[in-house]
Design a protein around this motif. Structure first.
Motif, mmCIF file in Angstrom:
data_model
loop_
_atom_site.group_PDB
_atom_site.id
_atom_site.type_symbol
_atom_site.label_atom_id
_atom_site.label_comp_id
_atom_site.label_asym_id
_atom_site.label_seq_id
_atom_site.Cartn_x
_atom_site.Cartn_y
_atom_site.Cartn_z
ATOM 1 N N PRO A 1 0.815 -1.213 0.000
ATOM 2 C CA PRO A 1 0.000 0.000 0.000
ATOM 3 C C PRO A 1 0.851 1.266 0.000
ATOM 4 O O PRO A 1 1.905 1.337 0.647
ATOM 5 C CB PRO A 1 -0.812 -0.130 1.301
ATOM 6 C CG PRO A 1 -0.882 -1.598 1.551
ATOM 7 C CD PRO A 1 0.436 -2.146 1.069
ATOM 8 N N ASN A 2 0.387 2.246 -0.747
ATOM 9 C CA ASN A 2 1.007 3.564 -0.890
ATOM 10 C C ASN A 2 2.253 3.576 -1.769
ATOM 11 O O ASN A 2 2.656 4.635 -2.248
ATOM 12 C CB ASN A 2 1.348 4.184 0.473
ATOM 13 C CG ASN A 2 0.132 4.354 1.358
ATOM 14 O OD1 ASN A 2 -0.939 4.718 0.879
ATOM 15 N ND2 ASN A 2 0.284 4.071 2.647
ATOM 16 N N LEU A 3 2.859 2.431 -1.970
ATOM 17 C CA LEU A 3 4.014 2.362 -2.856
ATOM 18 C C LEU A 3 3.635 1.797 -4.220
ATOM 19 O O LEU A 3 4.113 2.263 -5.257
ATOM 20 C CB LEU A 3 5.127 1.516 -2.234
ATOM 21 C CG LEU A 3 5.771 2.050 -0.961
ATOM 22 C CD1 LEU A 3 6.869 1.105 -0.488
ATOM 23 C CD2 LEU A 3 6.337 3.452 -1.182
ATOM 24 N N LEU A 4 2.778 0.763 -4.208
ATOM 25 C CA LEU A 4 2.331 0.136 -5.441
ATOM 26 C C LEU A 4 0.818 0.250 -5.549
ATOM 27 O O LEU A 4 0.132 0.525 -4.563
ATOM 28 C CB LEU A 4 2.743 -1.345 -5.465
ATOM 29 C CG LEU A 4 4.245 -1.638 -5.315
ATOM 30 C CD1 LEU A 4 4.479 -3.145 -5.285
ATOM 31 C CD2 LEU A 4 5.052 -0.984 -6.429
ATOM 32 N N GLU A 5 0.288 0.019 -6.744
ATOM 33 C CA GLU A 5 -1.152 0.085 -6.935
ATOM 34 C C GLU A 5 -1.865 -0.977 -6.103
ATOM 35 O O GLU A 5 -1.325 -2.046 -5.839
ATOM 36 C CB GLU A 5 -1.500 -0.110 -8.424
ATOM 37 C CG GLU A 5 -1.123 1.079 -9.290
ATOM 38 C CD GLU A 5 -1.607 0.916 -10.707
ATOM 39 O OE1 GLU A 5 -2.258 -0.112 -11.003
ATOM 40 O OE2 GLU A 5 -1.331 1.803 -11.528
ATOM 41 N N GLU A 6 -3.090 -0.677 -5.714
ATOM 42 C CA GLU A 6 -3.878 -1.585 -4.882
ATOM 43 C C GLU A 6 -4.027 -2.952 -5.535
ATOM 44 O O GLU A 6 -4.378 -3.039 -6.712
ATOM 45 C CB GLU A 6 -5.267 -0.998 -4.618
ATOM 46 C CG GLU A 6 -5.289 0.195 -3.689
ATOM 47 C CD GLU A 6 -5.141 -0.206 -2.235
ATOM 48 O OE1 GLU A 6 -5.674 -1.277 -1.866
ATOM 49 O OE2 GLU A 6 -4.486 0.535 -1.478
#
Length: 270
Positions: free
Chosen positions: A154-159
């Motif tokens: 989360p927050n680094l890569l897409e959901e």
């Protein structure tokens, strides 16, 4: 991804029902016979089989792919599995039917449940869809199997689909319904970074430098491949029993107590 995972198609129930299964994306449509007829006994046989498959998918749909089950649920699921498997006993594996992409609906395999448990408890890890992709069309005795896991941070890569983990193996048909797997490599690819991270690397309100654009392009094209065998050595392997297979459902058991798997047909990944 554990080595035991040797890890939508319409399911036809009746001529009047149309059902969408929550979470599983399995569409149930009416079944019709065209241009030919079958004896009533054959029609009853098909209807009974589809009802058994319906019962199996119903029994697993609220288990979060096997993560949350009670002893009573596991007993009911095993009973429903056996009821469907009975229709495939003694029939050889049809590689044409096996070819394609299958979505995991349920498993009791410990190595897969560890991933699901980690995603349920760790705030920095997500597991999306899990697939099994067989490449064996026009083959007579085997092919390639790819276990595909969509995951994210989360927050680094897409959901849910921030990156893809693939465990690839060659397989050989060794008996009527058993295949032997020889694992080849583990691949991490399809990195989809989040909008927040993109904005941090290359803010939209500022001119994007050559270096920041190069970083974004590198992350999107990143692909890491890790062999799971040493040169000159026999690769890691295992037996996988395909206990049931038709156009829209695949059931399997990892030989040696590695767990059971319930898959439904999915659209091609690539």
């Amino acid at each position: 991804m554990g080595m035991d995972l040797a890890f939508h198609s319409p399911l036809y129930l009746s001529s009047t029902t149309r059902t969408t299964w929550p979470n599983s994306r399995v569409l149930v449509r009416p079944f019709t016979f065209r241009n030919f007829s079958l004896p009533s006994s054959a029609l009853a046989y098909d209807s009974e089989l589809e009802n058994k498959k319906h019962q199996l998918l119903t029994s697993v749909q609220d288990t979060q792919r096997g993560l949350l089950t009670t002893p009573d649920q596991r007993f009911s699921i095993e009973e429903a599995l056996v009821n469907v498997e009975a229709y495939s006993m003694g029939q050889p594996i049809n590689l044409t039917n096996l070819d394609g992409t299958w979505r995991l609906q349920y498993t009791s395999a410990p190595d897969v449940l560890i991933l699901l448990q980690a995603a349920a408890t760790l705030p920095f890890f997500q597991v999306g869809q899990i697939f099994q992709k067989f490449e064996c069309r026009d083959q007579s005795n085997g092919g390639v199997i790819r276990n595909v896991v969509r995951w994210s941070i989360p927050n680094l890569l897409e959901e849910q689909e921030g990156a893809t983990l693939i465990v690839s193996a060659k397989f050989t048909v060794v008996s009527v319904r058993n295949i032997y797997l020889q694992f080849q490599e583990i691949t991490v690819q399809d990195i989809n970074i989040s909008e927040e991270l993109q904005a941090l690397i290359a803010p939209a309100i500022l001119p994007r430098s050559f270096i920041s654009l190069q970083i974004l392009q590198y992350l999107r094209a990143f692909k890491a491949q890790i062999p799971v065998r040493d040169p000159g050595r026999e690769s890691v392997g295992g037996l996988y029993y395909l206990s049931y297979l038709d156009d829209n459902m695949l059931l399997g058991r990892a030989v040696g107590g590695g767990g059971v798997f319930v898959f439904t047909r999915a659209q091609s990944l690539y």
